[in-house]
Design a protein around this motif. Structure first.
Motif, short mmCIF file in Angstrom:
data_model
loop_
_atom_site.label_atom_id
_atom_site.label_comp_id
_atom_site.label_asym_id
_atom_site.label_seq_id
_atom_site.Cartn_x
_atom_site.Cartn_y
_atom_site.Cartn_z
N UNK A 166 -11.02 6.01 17.16
CA UNK A 166 -10.60 4.63 16.91
C UNK A 166 -10.74 4.16 15.47
N UNK A 167 -11.43 4.89 14.60
CA UNK A 167 -11.80 4.38 13.27
C UNK A 167 -10.77 4.81 12.22
N UNK A 168 -10.22 3.82 11.50
CA UNK A 168 -9.24 4.07 10.43
C UNK A 168 -9.76 3.47 9.13
N UNK A 169 -9.58 4.19 8.03
CA UNK A 169 -10.12 3.80 6.73
C UNK A 169 -9.01 3.80 5.69
N UNK A 170 -8.84 2.65 5.02
CA UNK A 170 -7.84 2.56 3.97
C UNK A 170 -8.47 1.91 2.74
N UNK A 171 -7.67 1.70 1.69
CA UNK A 171 -8.16 1.05 0.48
C UNK A 171 -6.99 0.46 -0.29
N UNK A 172 -7.31 -0.44 -1.20
CA UNK A 172 -6.32 -1.24 -1.90
C UNK A 172 -5.31 -0.40 -2.67
N UNK A 173 -5.76 0.67 -3.32
CA UNK A 173 -4.83 1.42 -4.17
C UNK A 173 -4.49 2.80 -3.65
N UNK A 174 -4.88 3.15 -2.42
CA UNK A 174 -4.45 4.43 -1.87
C UNK A 174 -2.92 4.48 -1.80
N UNK A 175 -2.38 5.64 -2.13
CA UNK A 175 -0.93 5.85 -2.10
C UNK A 175 -0.19 4.78 -2.90
N UNK A 176 -0.67 4.51 -4.11
CA UNK A 176 -0.01 3.55 -4.96
C UNK A 176 0.08 2.16 -4.36
N UNK A 177 -0.91 1.80 -3.56
CA UNK A 177 -0.95 0.49 -2.94
C UNK A 177 -0.21 0.40 -1.62
N UNK A 178 0.29 1.53 -1.10
CA UNK A 178 1.10 1.52 0.12
C UNK A 178 0.34 1.94 1.37
N UNK A 179 -0.88 2.41 1.23
CA UNK A 179 -1.63 2.86 2.40
C UNK A 179 -1.87 1.71 3.38
N UNK A 180 -2.24 0.55 2.85
CA UNK A 180 -2.49 -0.60 3.73
C UNK A 180 -1.23 -1.00 4.49
N UNK A 181 -0.07 -0.88 3.85
CA UNK A 181 1.19 -1.19 4.52
C UNK A 181 1.47 -0.16 5.62
N UNK A 182 1.12 1.10 5.37
CA UNK A 182 1.30 2.12 6.39
C UNK A 182 0.38 1.86 7.58
N UNK A 183 -0.83 1.38 7.31
CA UNK A 183 -1.73 1.00 8.39
C UNK A 183 -1.10 -0.08 9.25
N UNK A 184 -0.53 -1.08 8.59
CA UNK A 184 0.13 -2.16 9.33
C UNK A 184 1.27 -1.64 10.19
N UNK A 185 2.14 -0.80 9.60
CA UNK A 185 3.35 -0.38 10.30
C UNK A 185 3.10 0.69 11.35
#
Length: 374
Positions: A40-59
Motif C-alpha cells: 500500500x505504500x507509495x513514495x514520491x517527491x517534488x522533483x522526481x522525473x522532472x517534476x512529473x512523478x507527483x502527476x503520475x501518482x495522481x493519474x
C-alpha cells in the motif's frame, strides 16, 4: 502493513533520455499489481522525473483507486528553498504538491535530504513548525525526514526535534560500514532516539541487483532461488525498527519479483550475513563511482549532461578496462547524443551541491572524459 514501498523515482519512460515522459499505461499496470498483492505504500517527491512523478501518482494511483486503499508519502525539497527569504515558498510548494497528487492530505511527509546545510535552511525558515501546523490541520499525518549526512548531524537534528516520528535512511549491506555514508552509525542513532526507520536505496540504485559473477556465485551457492536483489531487500527488511523498505521499481517484472520476495521474507541467519560481508568486500575492491542514479544532479545542469548514465557506463566498463580491453566509446556517444558529454562540464559544481552521495562529480567527469574522449 507490508514492508515494501513503491518508490516513484525510477518509473518507466517513453523516451529513455526524457525522464519527464513517463510511460503512464505501464505505471498503471505496476500500481495495480502492487496493490493487488497487498502492498500500500507509495513514495514520491517534488522533483522526481522532472517534476512529473507527483502527476503520475495522481493519474495512476489517486484517480484509479480509493484514497483508503493506499498510503502516500511526499517530500519538501529543501534544496529549492536555500535562497528563500521567508516561509512563503515552502507553503506554496506544499499546497502545490497536494494539488499535483490530487489528495487532501499526505499519510507521510518528509523534509527532503537533510544535510548540515539544508538543516540550517529548515531552521531559518522554521520548516518544522510549519509542518507541525500542517499536521495539526490534518494535511499530513506522520512527519519525518530523509537524511544524507554524518551521524553527528543526525544526532543534532533528532535532539532538537523530538517531534519527528521517523527517519528515512540509505541502508544496504554495501554502505553498512562505509565511513562516507555511515549507514550503521546513522541507523543506531535513530534507534537510540526511539524513531522508526524507512529504508531507501536498499539495492543501491540497482548496483546490488547486478553483481559481478564472483559475488553472485557466492550468494547463489547459499540460496539458489534468491536473486541478488532479494538478498539486499531481506537485509534491509530484517533490521530492527524498519517499518518500510523502498524500492524504485522501473518494470512490472521488478514489481512482481519484489512483492513476491517480500511477502514473507525469510530472515537472514548469521551465515547469510557473513556472506553479505564477503560480497561487500568484493564490491568494494572494484573501482567504481558510488552513484545511485537518483538523478538529483541532472536537474539544473547548464549543459544537460546525463551524469548518472555516463557514470553507469563507466562502472560497467571497469571489468573490460582492468583486462586491457577498450571502453565502449560507441555506447558513450549514444548516451551523450543530444545532451552533453563529460567534456561539456563547465565546473559550476551545482551537481555536487545536490548529490546525496556527496560525490566529487566534477572530478569523476574528468576521469570519464579521459576514458572515453582521451
Amino acid at each position: 502493513m507490508k514492508k515494501l514501498g513503491f518508490g516513484m523515482m525510477r518509473l518507466p519512460t517513453v523516451d529513455p533520455k526524457a525522464t519527464e515522459q513517463i510511460d503512464l499505461p505501464q505505471v498503471c499496470g505496476m500500481v495495480d499489481t502492487f496493490l493487488a498483492r497487498g502492498y500500500t505504500y507509495f513514495d514520491t517527491a517534488y522533483f522526481y522525473h522532472g517534476g512529473k512523478s507527483e502527476c503520475a501518482v495522481r493519474d495512476a494511483l489517486v484517480k484509479r483507486h480509493s484514497r483508503e486503499s493506499f498510503l502516500l508519502a511526499d517530500k519538501l525539497p529543501l534544496m529549492h528553498l536555500k535562497d528563500a527569504d521567508s516561509g512563503e515558498a515552502q507553503a506554496r510548494i506544499f499546497h502545490e504538491q497536494l494539488e499535483k497528487c490530487g489528495v487532501d492530505y499526505f499519510d507521510y511527509y518528509l523534509l527532503h535530504c537533510i544535510t548540515q546545510e539544508s538543516y540550517e535552511t529548515a531552521q531559518r525558515l522554521e520548516t518544522f513548525a510549519f509542518l507541525r501546523q500542517m499536521q495539526a490541520e490534518g494535511k499530513l499525518r506522520h512527519l519525518g525526514f530523509s537524511f544524507h549526512d554524518k551521524a553527528g548531524v543526525l544526532e543534532q537534528v533528532l535532539s532538537e526535534h523530538p517531534e519527528v516520528e521517523f527517519v528515512q535512511l540509505q541502508l544496504n549491506y554495501l554502505d553498512w560500514e562505509d565511513e562516507r555514508v555511515q549507514s550503521r552509525k546513522c541507523y543506531e542513532t535513530v534507534l537510540r532516539h526511539g524513531k522508526q526507520v524507512i529504508v531507501m536505496e536498499p539495492v543501491k540504485g540497482g548496483k546490488l541487483a547486478a553483481l559481478p559473477e564472483e559475488a553472485a556465485a557466492l550468494l547463489r551457492g547459499a540460496h539458489p532461488d534468491w536473486t541478488p536483489a532479494q538478498w539486499a531487500l531481506r537485509f534491509a527488511a530484517g533490521l530492527d525498527q524498519v517499518m518500510m523498505v523502498l524500492s524504485g521499481m522501473s518494470t512490472l517484472g521488478q514489481v512482481e519479483e519484489n512483492t513476491q520476495s517480500m511477502a514473507a521474507p525469510e530472515p537472514l541467519c548469521g551465515e547469510d550475513r557473513a556472506l553479505l560481508e564477503r560480497t561487500a568486500e568484493i564490491l568494494s575492491a572494484i573501482p567504481a563511482i558510488a552513484c545511485t542514479a537518483c538523478r538529483y544532479c541532472v536537474d539544473g545542469c547548464p549543459r544537460e549532461i546525463p551524469i548518472p548514465d555516463l557514470f553507469a557506463l563507466y562502472n560497467s566498463d571497469q571489468a573490460a578496462l582492468r583486462q586491457g580491453r577498450e571502453p565502449d566509446r560507441d555506447r558513450y556517444q549514444s548516451i551523450a547524443e543530444g545532451a552533453g558529454t563529460a567534456s561539456s562540464c563547465v565546473s559550476c559544481r551545482q551537481c555536487e551541491q545536490q548529490c546525496p552521495q556527496h560525490l566529487e562529480i566534477t572530478a569523476w567527469l574528468e576521469r570519464v572524459k579521459k576514458t572515453y574522449e582521451g
